[in-house]
Design an enzyme around this catalytic site. Structure first.
Site, PDB file in Angstrom:
ATOM      1  N   GLY A  10      38.387  78.296 242.398  1.00 57.54           N
ATOM      2  CA  GLY A  10      39.355  79.369 242.049  1.00 57.54           C
ATOM      3  C   GLY A  10      39.895  79.457 240.517  1.00 57.54           C
ATOM      4  O   GLY A  10      39.036  79.542 239.537  1.00 57.54           O
ATOM      5  N   SER A  11      41.068  79.561 240.315  1.00 58.79           N
ATOM      6  CA  SER A  11      41.767  79.718 239.089  1.00 58.79           C
ATOM      7  C   SER A  11      41.684  78.627 238.226  1.00 58.79           C
ATOM      8  O   SER A  11      41.781  77.457 238.173  1.00 58.79           O
ATOM      9  CB  SER A  11      43.262  79.797 239.529  1.00 58.79           C
ATOM     10  OG  SER A  11      44.053  79.991 238.153  1.00 58.79           O
TER      11      SER A  11
END
Length: 593
Positions: free
Chosen positions: A66-67
């Protein structure tokens, strides 16, 4: 009689010694949106560790995902005392490791990070306690008598690696000829280059900074330290969404405890010479890179779009490494910067599909991300579909949410896979995953966490709305008005907002009753933009449907843009499956008969 401890040897990414209860998961975790930076609680409600607290425990993960902002959260946790005691990984993770290195460099705090490989990682399952020392980890099936011992936690010294080829400019940076900020930045770039196994550096033409997101006091201290050192970017640099609408946060009712430091953080990066862009979709700006351009972008959805749709060259850069490279103009020549590292490592075959709506692409990206892990996929079956740039934007954002890979290929669609043979290694067999409609139905249900059909908030613009999306929304809203008890809010960049206003779309959308928010994004928005009494959200973003339950504590309906507008008018989610997914229900029933 106590069992004999098991010892494993791996590769130390950050040296150190620590021990504690073992917290194990076989699913990657995004620290941004998945871990509360102030308490260390796992808040990703889709993750098996949801509700657990990291502080003082040895955290074992296959990798992050993810981020890119995970590095900022890691740094924040180390700064405030809620970090894990140590991190044990199956695969190297640059985002989490960089957060530790930055805390070590700027705040003189650290924790050991160890990579042991996938086969050895499986041996951690079921163990109760772990001790990490240098390149080794010792596993216990019960808490040992030595659990209370204090281990030597002296900060590791910086290592140099003469195998990395440096030019005269690199040496001058290291020698401090360009100032302290550039010198420290170059040291961090080289630390990461060593960990990544790079043998040289490459010039970059532009940067996009994700570290301007406020995760807590440490993120602001980090940026202000660079300013005090006289930091100035050496390549054109844009800024990601910040944590508030800098012009309107007071008007929107944001608590000054967030509004003041979050706005100051944006100002600090602009003081380093970055442009006032404040968008998580820099590919919508006129400065978007061209095919083959070497860049340094952070923000996971932007990285994936740049690599996959634009054909530019970037890694999934962690927060803070992005600004270090912008301050030096030099990046490790590794990974997707190299043509050989952009090949597919997984084939995805799609089922027969009916007529598609815009909910298909974020759902597919979300699902493929879970299958791909860190592997670059080649998607087969969309050759005749001609997905739009907005479709690819939605696909990429959801893919980046569940995958650690910085790139995807879609046969016949994305530039490097117009001829899919070009992204495959000759004579190299790679795994094939066949997706069924029933599989997509399971992911649909995962994203649709709400059970109450009531809709209180409709959230649009994650990633930031494009001009095309504004046009589509205006067509859906024309002549209608939202329900008085529903908040419909759209986040977007300032540049796109002005384009949409000039085109006449904003007037129609504001007449419908929508609220427009610039500079920030739904990953940072909470109360009071989301009313305190609101219980259920609706979105067309696969990314936000995943993160919202943890970030704002609300359940979510996920659907197409048209369904979102209908729900805004009626305050009710229809609950209908899209026509292309409906055939999966009888197939599912048949499978369970």
């Amino acid at each position: 009689m106590p069992s004999t401890p098991t010892s494993l040897i791996g590769r130390s990414l950050v040296e150190g010694a620590a021990q504690g209860p073992l917290l194990f998961a076989d699913v990657g975790l995004s620290f941004w949106g998945g871990v509360d930076p102030f308490s260390g609680e796992v808040i990703d409600r889709h993750h098996p560790l949801s509700g657990e607290h990291l502080a003082g425990r040895v955290l074992a993960l296959p990798s992050g995902r993810g981020s890119c902002t995970g590095s900022s959260v890691m740094m924040e946790l180390i700064s405030n005392g809620h970090a894990p005691a140590a991190l044990v990984l199956a695969e190297p993770d640059e985002i989490l490791t960089l957060g530790v290195l930055v805390a070590q460099t700027l705040f003189e705090r650290s924790l050991p990070v160890l990579c042991i490989g996938r086969e050895a990682f499986a041996a951690l399952r079921g163990k109760v306690f772990a001790r990490v020392e240098g390149a080794g980890v010792t596993l216990f099936e019960q808490v040992p008598e030595t659990a209370g011992q204090t281990l030597d936690k002296a900060l590791p010294s910086e290592k140099t690696d003469d195998s990395i080829q440096l030019n005269e400019y690199d040496v001058a940076l290291l020698d401090g000829q360009y100032g302290k900020a550039a010198q420290v930045a170059m040291r961090i770039v080289l630390r990461m280059a060593q960990l990544q196994g790079a043998s040289s550096l490459v010039d970059v033409t532009q940067a996009h900074i994700d570290g301007c997101i406020y995760t807590g006091p440490a993120s602001l201290r980090f940026a202000e330290q660079w300013v005090q050192w006289g930091a100035k970017v050496r390549v054109p640099t844009t800024l990601n969404s910040i944590s508030v609408d800098q012009r309107r946060w007071r008007e929107l009712g944001i608590d000054p405890a967030l509004g003041v430091p979050a706005s100051a953080l944006g100002d600090a990066y602009m003081a380093m010479g970055a442009q006032l862009s404040f968008t998580c979709a820099p590919y919508l700006l006129d400065s978007a890179p061209k095919v083959g351009e070497q860049i340094v972008w952070a923000e996971s959805n932007a990285v994936v779009y740049a690599n996959s749709v634009l054909g530019a060259r970037t890694l999934k850069y962690p927060d803070y490494l992005d600004i270090c490279i912008a301050l030096t103009g030099r990046a490790p020549l590794i990974g997707c910067h190299l043509e050989t590292q952009r090949k597919a490592r997984l084939k995805i075959e799609l089922p027969a599909l009916g007529e598609l709506d815009d909910a298909f692409y974020p759902l597919l990206g979300y699902h493929i991300g879970t299958l791909a892990g860190s592997r670059i996929p080649l998607v087969l079956g969309l050759e005749q579909r001609q997905p739009s740039l907005d479709d690819l934007k939605a696909f990429g954002a959801a893919f980046a949410t569940t995958s650690a890979a910085p790139l995807f290929h879609i046969a016949g669609v994305t530039p490097e896979a117009l001829d899919p043979a070009q992204v495959l290694e000759p004579d190299v067999a790679i795994p094939v995953e066949k997706i069924r409609l029933q599989d997509l139905l399971l992911s649909w249900r995962e994203l649709n966490s709400a059970r109450d059909r009531r809709v209180d908030v409709v959230s649009l613009g994650n990633p930031h709305f494009s001009l095309g999306e504004f046009a589509h929304l205006a067509r859906l809203c024309r002549g209608r008005h939202k329900h008085p008890e529903v908040v419909l809010a759209i986040t977007c960049g300032r540049a796109v907002l002005e384009q949409a206003r000039a085109a006449g779309h904003v007037a129609v959308i504001e007449a419908f009753g929508a609220t427009l928010v610039t500079d920030t994004c739904w990953c940072m928005l909470g109360e009071p933009v989301i009313p305190l009494a609101a219980k259920t959200l609706m979105t067309n973003s696969g990314k936000y449907a995943h993160y919202a339950p943890g970030l704002v504590g609300r359940k979510v309906h996920f659907a197409s843009l048209a369904e979102c507008v209908d729900a805004a008018c009626t305050a009710t989610a229809s609950g209908r499956l899209p026509a292309w997914l409906a055939p999966a229900v009888p197939l599912e029933n048949l499978a369970h008969a």
